[in-house]
Motif scaffolding. Structure first.
Motif, PDB file in Angstrom:
ATOM      1  N   LEU A 145     -10.579  -2.029  -4.975  1.00  0.00           N
ATOM      2  CA  LEU A 145     -10.235  -1.776  -6.371  1.00  0.00           C
ATOM      3  C   LEU A 145      -9.726  -0.357  -6.612  1.00  0.00           C
ATOM      4  CD1 LEU A 145     -13.146  -3.592  -8.268  1.00  0.00           C
ATOM      5  CD2 LEU A 145     -10.710  -4.200  -8.293  1.00  0.00           C
ATOM      6  N   THR A 146     -10.047   0.550  -5.712  1.00  0.00           N
ATOM      7  CA  THR A 146      -9.625   1.940  -5.890  1.00  0.00           C
ATOM      8  C   THR A 146      -8.519   2.306  -4.903  1.00  0.00           C
ATOM      9  OG1 THR A 146     -11.519   2.611  -4.494  1.00  0.00           O
ATOM     10  CG2 THR A 146     -11.804   2.721  -6.878  1.00  0.00           C
ATOM     11  N   TRP A 147      -8.863   2.442  -3.642  1.00  0.00           N
ATOM     12  CA  TRP A 147      -7.917   2.910  -2.636  1.00  0.00           C
ATOM     13  C   TRP A 147      -6.735   1.960  -2.452  1.00  0.00           C
ATOM     14  CZ3 TRP A 147      -5.953   6.701  -0.062  1.00  0.00           C
ATOM     15  CH2 TRP A 147      -5.277   6.483   1.133  1.00  0.00           C
ATOM     16  N   THR A 148      -7.004   0.675  -2.245  1.00  0.00           N
ATOM     17  CA  THR A 148      -5.919  -0.283  -2.014  1.00  0.00           C
ATOM     18  C   THR A 148      -4.994  -0.350  -3.223  1.00  0.00           C
ATOM     19  OG1 THR A 148      -7.360  -1.601  -0.582  1.00  0.00           O
ATOM     20  CG2 THR A 148      -5.377  -2.680  -1.427  1.00  0.00           C
ATOM     21  N   LEU A 149      -5.571  -0.331  -4.410  1.00  0.00           N
ATOM     22  CA  LEU A 149      -4.782  -0.429  -5.631  1.00  0.00           C
ATOM     23  C   LEU A 149      -3.953   0.833  -5.877  1.00  0.00           C
ATOM     24  CD1 LEU A 149      -4.137  -2.450  -7.769  1.00  0.00           C
ATOM     25  CD2 LEU A 149      -6.109  -1.666  -9.100  1.00  0.00           C
ATOM     26  N   LEU A 150      -4.540   2.004  -5.638  1.00  0.00           N
ATOM     27  CA  LEU A 150      -3.777   3.247  -5.864  1.00  0.00           C
ATOM     28  C   LEU A 150      -2.607   3.358  -4.888  1.00  0.00           C
ATOM     29  CD1 LEU A 150      -4.103   6.037  -3.911  1.00  0.00           C
ATOM     30  CD2 LEU A 150      -6.453   5.838  -4.690  1.00  0.00           C
ATOM     31  N   GLU A 151      -2.796   2.920  -3.646  1.00  0.00           N
ATOM     32  CA  GLU A 151      -1.704   2.922  -2.672  1.00  0.00           C
ATOM     33  C   GLU A 151      -0.572   1.991  -3.116  1.00  0.00           C
ATOM     34  OE1 GLU A 151      -1.877   4.442   1.265  1.00  0.00           O
ATOM     35  OE2 GLU A 151      -1.856   5.557  -0.614  1.00  0.00           O
ATOM     36  N   THR A 152      -0.942   0.850  -3.686  1.00  0.00           N
ATOM     37  CA  THR A 152       0.064  -0.093  -4.169  1.00  0.00           C
ATOM     38  C   THR A 152       0.836   0.485  -5.351  1.00  0.00           C
ATOM     39  OG1 THR A 152      -1.323  -1.944  -3.434  1.00  0.00           O
ATOM     40  CG2 THR A 152       0.414  -2.436  -5.028  1.00  0.00           C
ATOM     41  N   ILE A 153       0.135   1.177  -6.243  1.00  0.00           N
ATOM     42  CA  ILE A 153       0.791   1.809  -7.392  1.00  0.00           C
ATOM     43  C   ILE A 153       1.798   2.857  -6.914  1.00  0.00           C
ATOM     44  CG2 ILE A 153       0.428   3.314  -9.393  1.00  0.00           C
ATOM     45  CD1 ILE A 153      -2.285   1.879  -9.759  1.00  0.00           C
ATOM     46  N   ILE A 154       1.397   3.682  -5.937  1.00  0.00           N
ATOM     47  CA  ILE A 154       2.307   4.689  -5.387  1.00  0.00           C
ATOM     48  C   ILE A 154       3.567   4.020  -4.848  1.00  0.00           C
ATOM     49  CG2 ILE A 154       2.641   6.370  -3.530  1.00  0.00           C
ATOM     50  CD1 ILE A 154      -0.362   7.011  -3.746  1.00  0.00           C
ATOM     51  N   SER A 155       3.388   2.911  -4.124  1.00  0.00           N
ATOM     52  CA  SER A 155       4.512   2.200  -3.510  1.00  0.00           C
ATOM     53  C   SER A 155       5.476   1.670  -4.560  1.00  0.00           C
ATOM     54  CB  SER A 155       3.977   1.052  -2.652  1.00  0.00           C
ATOM     55  OG  SER A 155       5.026   0.324  -2.069  1.00  0.00           O
ATOM     56  N   VAL A 156       4.939   1.034  -5.588  1.00  0.00           N
ATOM     57  CA  VAL A 156       5.786   0.435  -6.629  1.00  0.00           C
ATOM     58  C   VAL A 156       6.487   1.515  -7.454  1.00  0.00           C
ATOM     59  CG1 VAL A 156       5.780  -0.997  -8.700  1.00  0.00           C
ATOM     60  CG2 VAL A 156       4.403  -1.673  -6.722  1.00  0.00           C
ATOM     61  N   VAL A 157       5.760   2.558  -7.805  1.00  0.00           N
ATOM     62  CA  VAL A 157       6.370   3.662  -8.553  1.00  0.00           C
ATOM     63  C   VAL A 157       7.469   4.316  -7.718  1.00  0.00           C
ATOM     64  CG1 VAL A 157       5.964   5.954  -9.554  1.00  0.00           C
ATOM     65  CG2 VAL A 157       4.348   4.104  -9.982  1.00  0.00           C
TER      66      VAL A 157
END
Length: 454
Positions: free
Chosen positions: A430-442
């Motif tokens: 919920l934290t690390w995996t999600l933040l990495e995905t947000i970085i990728s999409v942004v």
């Protein structure tokens, strides 16, 4: 069907690679070489050309980045061992104050992250952030998410980190432009995936933010801590850490001025170009660090060189893994896989930028390693760039963004984040995996927007 078969072979090869690494627990470098051999045989490459392709891939990859990687590791270690990184973090926090402590952590992590590899930066900053959280009476995760975001963004987008540096060379991109565009993308990515995401996830999963202590510190107990008065000054610490970036940026600006003014080369410009080469810039920065972080502080040269040697020893296997990724990339190119991908998408309206991001994302999810995903993607999409006007620097960043997505159990960073912050598997997703995905999409969104203007 003839264009699909090589892709099916690659998919099977990736499955074998994933099996060797996760199930057989075989070393990543060895697994990469084995997979490269198997894919080469399956693609029908001539037997007398396979070893040549493998050796060529290793030589081309390491020949272009080994010096950069080595000097970067030495620079980061010298700044850390002298207390310069600690001085940067503490000073910014003092200047920003309690109310804006998250932003202080973001900026200090971003500055430190440019000079340090992700794992090194995380190991260095976790104890410092833990102490700051304790003194400020806030959750360790409240500061940990912005810190990890800044480190991850610099790792994926900015030279001299191995991923963007290596694929810049593969795409024949101007590394200075990669640095400029990468910095433009990094700012919104860090803000959205860092402080803004932290506020959102704290509402969704508040239990993660109620932990009173961080996780397992056994692996970082050797991290040096200093009394503030014993560390180098803030200005010299920042200047030493950022000097390679400054030198490369100056050279890029000079190049732009030359292009706009149609100014021919002369001795002065040639000297500037030489100094702005990543290898030269890092060598100069290392020599400066030896003085500012060592000699000037009366640290014996023997001790300074010991830090340098330890930094190189620590990246030996990492270099081999990067070389192994280059081997796999070369086999894919020599085996005609890139041509198959190109033929498959001939006439397609899919942007090479979007395709590079998509392939890198799939490989990242399958393999775990952002660097290996980026390297392999380069081998697949290089043929598609021919005849297009796409900016190679944007291709580097699209690939880098894709290679950061959805870090999970096959990525060492996932486990480091989980253990350092004492999280459960669910909390880590919920934290690390999600933040990495947000970085990728942004990052992808930023690349597509920049592509409208360059």
């Amino acid at each position: 069907m003839e264009h699909i078969l090589p892709l099916l072979i690659v998919a099977a090869g990736i499955g074998v690679l994933l099996f060797l690494i996760t199930k057989m627990e075989l070393n990543t470098f060895i697994s990469l070489i084995i997979t490269a051999f198997l894919i080469a045989l399956a693609l029908g490459m001539p037997l007398d050309k396979i070893v040549e392709s493998i050796e060529g891939g290793m030589g081309d990859t390491l020949g272009s980045i080994a010096l950069i990687f080595g000097f970067g590791a030495i620079l980061g270690r010298l700044v850390a061992d002298a207390g310069g990184a600690q001085r940067i973090a503490v000073t910014l926090i003092d200047q920003f104050g309690q109310k804006n402590i998250q932003w202080a952590v973001v900026i200090s992590s971003f500055i430190i992250g440019i000079a340090l590899f992700f794992e090194v930066g995380l190991v260095l900053l976790v104890p410092i952030v833990y102490q700051i959280a304790k003194q400020s009476k806030v959750s360790i995760l409240y500061l940990g998410i912005p810190m990890a975001t800044a480190l991850s963004v610099t790792h994926g987008f900015l030279p001299p980190h191995p991923g963007p540096t290596v694929i810049a060379q593969q795409y024949d991109a101007n590394i200075g432009m990669v640095l400029i565009y990468g910095t433009i993308l990094a700012i919104p990515a860090v803000i959205i995936a860092g402080p803004l995401f932290t506020k959102m996830i704290r509402r969704i999963n508040p239990a993660s933010f109620h932990k009173t202590r961080a996780g397992d510190f056994d692996s970082i107990h050797t991290t040096k801590t200093f009394k503030l008065e014993d560390t180098p000054g803030f200005g010299i610490s920042v200047f030493t850490s950022l000097l390679p970036v400054i030198l490369m940026a100056v050279t890029t600006i000079v190049d732009l001025i030359q292009d706009l003014g149609n100014v021919p080369d002369n001795l002065l410009f040639n000297i500037i170009h030489l100094i702005g080469e990543p290898t030269t810039a890092l060598l100069i920065s290392v020599l400066l660090a030896v003085y500012t972080m060592g000699v000037k502080r009366n640290i014996p040269m023997k001790q300074v060189m010991q830090s340098a040697e330890e930094s190189i020893r620590a990246i030996g296997m990492m270099l081999l893994i990067i070389g192994g990724g280059g081997v796999l990339k070369q086999v894919l190119i020599d085996g005609g896989v890139g041509d198959s991908v190109s033929a498959l998408f001939t006439g397609s309206q899919i942007s090479p930028l979007l395709l590079a991001w998509l392939i890198a994302a799939i490989l990242r999810i399958a393999l775990g390693s952002a660097t290996v995903a980026a390297l392999t993607t380069a081998g697949l999409v290089i043929p598609m760039m021919q005849g297009t006007s796409v900016d190679p620097a944007l291709m580097v960043l699209a690939t880098g963004a894709g290679s950061l997505i959805a870090s999970h159990v096959n990525d060492a960073g996932f486990w480091m984040f989980k253990e350092f912050f004492g999280l459960s598997l669910k909390e880590t997703f919920l934290t690390w995996t999600l933040l990495e995905t947000i970085i990728s999409v942004v990052g992808l969104a930023g690349v597509l927007i920049l592509n409208l203007f360059v």
